[in-house]
Design a protein around this motif. Structure first.
Motif, PDB file in Angstrom:
ATOM      1  N   PRO A   1       0.831  -1.201   0.000  1.00 56.23           N
ATOM      2  CA  PRO A   1       0.000   0.000   0.000  1.00 56.23           C
ATOM      3  C   PRO A   1       0.866   1.252   0.000  1.00 56.23           C
ATOM      4  O   PRO A   1       2.062   1.185   0.290  1.00 56.23           O
ATOM      5  N   ARG A   2       0.244   2.393  -0.292  1.00 58.87           N
ATOM      6  CA  ARG A   2       1.016   3.616  -0.475  1.00 58.87           C
ATOM      7  C   ARG A   2       1.036   4.520   0.740  1.00 58.87           C
ATOM      8  O   ARG A   2       1.493   5.652   0.655  1.00 58.87           O
ATOM      9  N   SER A   3       0.531   4.036   1.835  1.00 63.44           N
ATOM     10  CA  SER A   3       0.722   4.704   3.115  1.00 63.44           C
ATOM     11  C   SER A   3       2.027   4.171   3.699  1.00 63.44           C
ATOM     12  O   SER A   3       2.176   2.956   3.871  1.00 63.44           O
ATOM     13  N   PRO A   4       3.007   5.034   4.005  1.00 63.26           N
ATOM     14  CA  PRO A   4       4.292   4.547   4.518  1.00 63.26           C
ATOM     15  C   PRO A   4       4.150   3.667   5.757  1.00 63.26           C
ATOM     16  O   PRO A   4       4.829   2.649   5.879  1.00 63.26           O
ATOM     17  N   ALA A   5       3.286   4.067   6.686  1.00 61.63           N
ATOM     18  CA  ALA A   5       3.117   3.286   7.912  1.00 61.63           C
ATOM     19  C   ALA A   5       2.638   1.878   7.594  1.00 61.63           C
ATOM     20  O   ALA A   5       3.167   0.887   8.116  1.00 61.63           O
ATOM     21  N   ALA A   6       1.633   1.773   6.715  1.00 60.66           N
ATOM     22  CA  ALA A   6       1.100   0.458   6.351  1.00 60.66           C
ATOM     23  C   ALA A   6       2.119  -0.349   5.550  1.00 60.66           C
ATOM     24  O   ALA A   6       2.260  -1.563   5.734  1.00 60.66           O
ATOM     25  N   TYR A   7       2.853   0.321   4.662  1.00 62.16           N
ATOM     26  CA  TYR A   7       3.816  -0.381   3.809  1.00 62.16           C
ATOM     27  C   TYR A   7       4.971  -0.948   4.624  1.00 62.16           C
ATOM     28  O   TYR A   7       5.298  -2.135   4.517  1.00 62.16           O
ATOM     29  N   PHE A   8       5.596  -0.125   5.462  1.00 67.37           N
ATOM     30  CA  PHE A   8       6.754  -0.599   6.215  1.00 67.37           C
ATOM     31  C   PHE A   8       6.364  -1.580   7.314  1.00 67.37           C
ATOM     32  O   PHE A   8       7.197  -2.341   7.791  1.00 67.37           O
ATOM     33  N   GLU A   9       5.103  -1.559   7.714  1.00 63.42           N
ATOM     34  CA  GLU A   9       4.624  -2.562   8.662  1.00 63.42           C
ATOM     35  C   GLU A   9       4.432  -3.909   7.976  1.00 63.42           C
ATOM     36  O   GLU A   9       4.649  -4.967   8.563  1.00 63.42           O
ATOM     37  N   THR A  10       4.040  -3.852   6.681  1.00 60.20           N
ATOM     38  CA  THR A  10       3.823  -5.072   5.903  1.00 60.20           C
ATOM     39  C   THR A  10       5.141  -5.640   5.389  1.00 60.20           C
ATOM     40  O   THR A  10       5.394  -6.849   5.476  1.00 60.20           O
ATOM     41  N   VAL A  11       5.970  -4.775   4.807  1.00 64.07           N
ATOM     42  CA  VAL A  11       7.260  -5.187   4.267  1.00 64.07           C
ATOM     43  C   VAL A  11       8.319  -4.781   5.283  1.00 64.07           C
ATOM     44  O   VAL A  11       8.778  -3.637   5.293  1.00 64.07           O
ATOM     45  N   CYS A  12       8.717  -5.711   6.142  1.00 67.31           N
ATOM     46  CA  CYS A  12       9.578  -5.368   7.274  1.00 67.31           C
ATOM     47  C   CYS A  12      11.067  -5.468   6.963  1.00 67.31           C
ATOM     48  O   CYS A  12      11.907  -5.207   7.824  1.00 67.31           O
ATOM     49  N   LYS A  13      11.429  -5.862   5.753  1.00 68.87           N
ATOM     50  CA  LYS A  13      12.846  -5.876   5.395  1.00 68.87           C
ATOM     51  C   LYS A  13      12.998  -5.638   3.905  1.00 68.87           C
ATOM     52  O   LYS A  13      12.064  -5.851   3.115  1.00 68.87           O
ATOM     53  N   ALA A  14      14.180  -5.198   3.505  1.00 61.59           N
ATOM     54  CA  ALA A  14      14.444  -4.907   2.097  1.00 61.59           C
ATOM     55  C   ALA A  14      14.331  -6.176   1.264  1.00 61.59           C
ATOM     56  O   ALA A  14      14.644  -7.279   1.722  1.00 61.59           O
ATOM     57  N   LEU A  15      13.909  -6.017   0.014  1.00 60.13           N
ATOM     58  CA  LEU A  15      13.685  -7.158  -0.859  1.00 60.13           C
ATOM     59  C   LEU A  15      14.971  -7.564  -1.578  1.00 60.13           C
ATOM     60  O   LEU A  15      16.038  -6.983  -1.384  1.00 60.13           O
ATOM     61  N   ASP A  16      14.866  -8.581  -2.424  1.00 60.57           N
ATOM     62  CA  ASP A  16      16.044  -9.155  -3.077  1.00 60.57           C
ATOM     63  C   ASP A  16      16.675  -8.225  -4.100  1.00 60.57           C
ATOM     64  O   ASP A  16      17.879  -8.270  -4.328  1.00 60.57           O
ATOM     65  N   ASP A  17      15.856  -7.399  -4.746  1.00 64.28           N
ATOM     66  CA  ASP A  17      16.381  -6.485  -5.763  1.00 64.28           C
ATOM     67  C   ASP A  17      17.357  -5.503  -5.108  1.00 64.28           C
ATOM     68  O   ASP A  17      16.960  -4.702  -4.257  1.00 64.28           O
ATOM     69  N   PRO A  18      18.663  -5.528  -5.491  1.00 62.68           N
ATOM     70  CA  PRO A  18      19.657  -4.650  -4.844  1.00 62.68           C
ATOM     71  C   PRO A  18      19.318  -3.172  -4.973  1.00 62.68           C
ATOM     72  O   PRO A  18      19.484  -2.407  -4.019  1.00 62.68           O
ATOM     73  N   THR A  19      18.842  -2.772  -6.167  1.00 63.27           N
ATOM     74  CA  THR A  19      18.505  -1.366  -6.375  1.00 63.27           C
ATOM     75  C   THR A  19      17.365  -0.944  -5.463  1.00 63.27           C
ATOM     76  O   THR A  19      17.429   0.089  -4.789  1.00 63.27           O
ATOM     77  N   MET A  20      16.320  -1.783  -5.423  1.00 64.11           N
ATOM     78  CA  MET A  20      15.172  -1.464  -4.575  1.00 64.11           C
ATOM     79  C   MET A  20      15.558  -1.530  -3.095  1.00 64.11           C
ATOM     80  O   MET A  20      15.101  -0.710  -2.289  1.00 64.11           O
ATOM     81  N   ALA A  21      16.429  -2.508  -2.752  1.00 63.37           N
ATOM     82  CA  ALA A  21      16.834  -2.664  -1.360  1.00 63.37           C
ATOM     83  C   ALA A  21      17.532  -1.415  -0.849  1.00 63.37           C
ATOM     84  O   ALA A  21      17.299  -0.967   0.283  1.00 63.37           O
ATOM     85  N   GLU A  22      18.396  -0.841  -1.702  1.00 61.91           N
ATOM     86  CA  GLU A  22      19.118   0.360  -1.303  1.00 61.91           C
ATOM     87  C   GLU A  22      18.172   1.535  -1.098  1.00 61.91           C
ATOM     88  O   GLU A  22      18.239   2.241  -0.084  1.00 61.91           O
ATOM     89  N   GLU A  23      17.256   1.720  -2.050  1.00 56.33           N
ATOM     90  CA  GLU A  23      16.296   2.828  -1.924  1.00 56.33           C
ATOM     91  C   GLU A  23      15.313   2.570  -0.792  1.00 56.33           C
ATOM     92  O   GLU A  23      14.897   3.491  -0.096  1.00 56.33           O
ATOM     93  N   TRP A  24      14.931   1.303  -0.623  1.00 59.39           N
ATOM     94  CA  TRP A  24      14.007   0.936   0.463  1.00 59.39           C
ATOM     95  C   TRP A  24      14.582   1.341   1.812  1.00 59.39           C
ATOM     96  O   TRP A  24      13.911   1.953   2.643  1.00 59.39           O
ATOM     97  N   SER A  25      15.843   0.998   2.026  1.00 57.59           N
ATOM     98  CA  SER A  25      16.499   1.324   3.293  1.00 57.59           C
ATOM     99  C   SER A  25      16.599   2.832   3.491  1.00 57.59           C
ATOM    100  O   SER A  25      16.378   3.346   4.592  1.00 57.59           O
ATOM    101  N   SER A  26      16.933   3.542   2.412  1.00 56.62           N
ATOM    102  CA  SER A  26      17.071   4.995   2.494  1.00 56.62           C
ATOM    103  C   SER A  26      15.740   5.665   2.815  1.00 56.62           C
ATOM    104  O   SER A  26      15.649   6.520   3.704  1.00 56.62           O
ATOM    105  N   VAL A  27      14.692   5.259   2.093  1.00 53.04           N
ATOM    106  CA  VAL A  27      13.370   5.854   2.303  1.00 53.04           C
ATOM    107  C   VAL A  27      12.826   5.487   3.681  1.00 53.04           C
ATOM    108  O   VAL A  27      12.230   6.323   4.373  1.00 53.04           O
ATOM    109  N   LYS A  28      13.046   4.248   4.108  1.00 57.08           N
ATOM    110  CA  LYS A  28      12.560   3.834   5.434  1.00 57.08           C
ATOM    111  C   LYS A  28      13.236   4.647   6.532  1.00 57.08           C
ATOM    112  O   LYS A  28      12.585   5.058   7.515  1.00 57.08           O
ATOM    113  N   LYS A  29      14.543   4.892   6.390  1.00 54.61           N
ATOM    114  CA  LYS A  29      15.250   5.696   7.379  1.00 54.61           C
ATOM    115  C   LYS A  29      14.691   7.116   7.424  1.00 54.61           C
ATOM    116  O   LYS A  29      14.483   7.686   8.499  1.00 54.61           O
TER     117      LYS A  29
END
Length: 673
Positions: free
Chosen positions: A173-201
């Motif tokens: 979902p596109r609510s950050p709270a709901a998204y980071f609660e659902t996806v609790c760790k970075a995914l396999d895609d290295p590019t997405m994982a890097e951005e995921w960690s940055s945006v989550k921080k």
């Protein structure tokens, strides 16, 4: 593109199984008719006593009301349809001329609707898959809280990272709270994982700042210097006495949308973003602010400057044509030229536009106008949505219900029993107020909307009077057990069959439908429990408040429903444990009814055990089963009354009061008439 341009954008299909449902409905109606026949031909004779005659008559009247209300609910069930859309065709045909869309997010009190929760709603709508330059998001803060403004300011900064992230990786979902609660760790895609960690921080840092500032309850001086908007609160006396506050935090009119700070410094070019506006309309003690309807009308006025007939308009999660909200009547030749509307441009600077728009949110702007009457949302009713929707449909506009697989809107509901009951009390009170007013669908809608649509409104408008029949049915039959007065057929009588069939068919179908829609048996049972709780408390108080208002003893108000709770309450909510901790007259009713039925049920079991010839069981079987069902529904209430030790247990004062009243009721039932 020639033929494709004429392909439909959606298709409508009739629901399957309509004939089977009609057979079911007709069979239930036949059973109800047989029950009515039984009531008439077995009416107690004078020799059976005045008390039994009155109790029998009351049961018959309650059943007639249940029958009428059941017939009303069938008006919306005989012809269900489903709609399926083709979004790719919409993009192919209209992407360059899609209309501008204004989205309103309303809040009224930062203590019951926390800023962090509100801005997560804002993020989810800002991230819609829609041309950002045609999307404007308005936050109406009817509490005029600078804490809410600060949270939205933080949101405007985080949005330039969150929105591109959503678009690039198609985040759901596109609510950050709901998204980071659902996806609790970075995914396999290295590019997405890097951005995921940055945006989550970035999100966690923003969350920490907002939560800590909200806890303190005031904005630090160094933060106030970051944006000119905080200067507006220098003129605020209280949340009930302040001027209009309008701040455009993201100006989507510019080719590269950018945040607007105190000095309006140029920033690096970024991709287009939706317009984001904060609004706290003017409030003065001498002016009635008309609750949520007034807040929404201020948004309609502001956004209008800047940029079977169908289902009912209830609550949120809907889209309106601006013309429909502005009081325009629908005409058959109506056609909107989106190209012309999209070409309209406002050339003023952000600061000039903010100052110009303040008059639209002032207390005096609506004086001697049709706003709140024929334009915008209607005033004077706790359920401004229902009465406004009725007025829109009576002007010829047609509404369409669409429930996509991916939910377009997700809301936050009350987390405690009392909050839910108070919310339903306001709804039932407002709905019944409409029914008793000139806006009754049968009067106001006569000749303007179909009769079936007029009837369908009554599914909601008659919630309040349903309380009387329900209260009678869960009180009088159980008390009559003490005197051995039977209000239902003997178990050995063939007349027991229509009662049994109607009960089993109705609740069997209800359970089947609930399971077919993806629910569980436990959820269905909880739904039945809440059905009884609402009818015996919320709807009853909604009914009595309406009667008091009719006679001039009280006036309707608006209570903001809390969307959050303390940590221990939230933990009990997650464990599905009901909350009774706060004293309330509603809990008095629940406790007293539950105990009265428990005493009657125990008394009935005692009579059955002591009766060796089973005459009592034959005579009072249905009555005892009804009483036992009420007891079963109220098991969580008994737990809250006598067995729980946490803070969510029933208050001691209510325990004593309900026990005394239940005992007195049983003593009164045993007294000679």
């Amino acid at each position: 593109m020639g033929k494709e341009s004429y392909l439909p954008l959606f298709e409508t299909e009739a629901a399957k199984g309509r004939m089977a449902y009609m057979v079911y409905a007709v069979s239930v109606m036949m059973g109800i008719c047989l029950i009515c026949v039984y009531r008439l031909i077995h009416f107690p004779s004078p020799s059976q006593g005045r008390l039994q005659r009155w109790a029998w008559m009351g049961s018959f009247m309650a059943e007639l009301w249940f029958t009428l209300y059941w017939l009303i609910t069938q008006s919306v069930r005989f012809n269900p349809i489903y709609r399926f859309t083709f979004k790719h065709r919409l993009s192919q045909r209209y992407e360059k001329v899609l209309p501008k869309v204004d989205i309103f997010v309303c809040t009224a009190d930062h203590t019951v609707e926390p800023p962090l929760m509100v801005i997560n709603t804002v993020f989810s709508v800002m991230a819609y898959d829609y041309p950002p330059e045609k999307l404007s998001v308005y936050l109406s803060d009817d509490g005029g809280s600078e804490l809410m403004f600060y949270a939205l300011l933080e949101a405007s900064r985080f949005a330039k990272y969150w929105l591109p992230f959503c678009k690039k990786f198609k985040i759901e979902p596109r609510s950050p709270a709901a998204y980071f609660e659902t996806v609790c760790k970075a995914l396999d895609d290295p590019t997405m994982a890097e951005e995921w960690s940055s945006v989550k921080k970035l999100y966690e840092d923003m969350k920490k700042r907002i939560v800590s500032t909200t806890k303190v309850g005031q904005i630090p001086e160094e933060i106030r210097k970051e944006h000119k908007g905080f200067q507006e609160w220098d003129l605020v006396s209280s949340k009930h006495d302040h001027p209009s506050i309008i701040q455009i935090l993201i100006d989507g009119r510019r080719e590269c949308s950018r945040g607007v700070d105190i000095e309006e410094k140029e920033e690096e070019e970024e991709e287009a973003m939706p317009t984001l506006v904060y609004l706290a309309r003017e409030k003065r003690p001498q002016y009635h602010h008309n609750f949520k309807a007034g807040a929404l009308n201020s948004l309609v006025e502001l956004a209008g400057f800047d940029a079977n007939g169908g289902p009912l308009y209830i609550g949120t999660g809907c889209f309106h044509r601006r013309e429909a909200l502005s009081g325009m009547k629908y005409k058959k030749d109506y056609k909107t030229d989106w190209m012309v509307k999209n070409d309209r441009k406002v050339e003023e600077s952000t600061h000039v536009l903010e100052e110009t728009c303040k008059v639209l949110a002032s207390c005096s702007y609506e004086e001697n106008t049709q706003w709140g009457k024929e334009m915008g949302l209607k005033y004077g009713c706790p359920v401004e949505d229902v009465i406004t929707g009725l007025a829109i449909q009576c002007r010829g506009w047609r509404s369409v219900y669409f429930n996509p697989e991916r939910k377009g809107f997700l809301g936050v509901g009350p987390t405690t029993l009392l909050q839910a009951l108070v919310q339903n009390k306001r709804w039932s009170e407002g709905d019944f107020q409409i029914f008793l007013s000139k806006y009754c669908p049968f009067v106001y809608g006569h000749g303007k909307i179909p009769l079936q649509l007029q009837i369908s409104y009554c599914c909601y408008l008659l919630w309040a009077p349903c309380s009387l029949a329900t209260l009678y049915y869960v009180t009088v039959p159980s008390l009559c057990i003490n005197r051995g007065i039977s209000l239902f057929p003997k178990l050995s009588s063939p007349w027991v069959l229509p009662f049994a069939y109607v009960i089993l068919a109705k609740y069997g179908y209800s359970l089947g439908e609930f399971l077919w829609c993806g629910g569980t048996f436990q959820a269905w049972w909880n739904d039945q429990r809440m059905w009884l709780f609402k009818r015996t408390t919320s709807y009853f108080f909604g009914f009595t408040d309406n009667i008091f208002e009719v006679f001039g003893f009280s006036k309707s108000g608006f209570v903001v429903t809390a969307k959050v709770a303390e940590e221990d309450i939230s933990l009990r909510y997650e464990k599905e444990v009901m909350e009774y901790g706060a004293p309330s007259p509603m809990f008095n009713i629940l406790a007293t009814l539950s105990l009265a039925n428990l005493f009657s049920f125990v008394g009935a079991l005692k009579m059955v055990i002591m009766d060796s010839k089973t005459r009592v069981l034959d005579l009072l079987a249905l009555q005892t089963m009804l009483c036992g069902l009420v007891v079963l529904v109220n098991l969580p209430v008994y737990e809250g009354l006598f067995f729980r030790k946490d803070k969510g247990r029933m208050p001691t004062s209510i325990v004593y009061q309900s026990v005394v009243i239940a005992i007195l009721a049983h003593i009164a039932a045993l007294l000679p008439p």
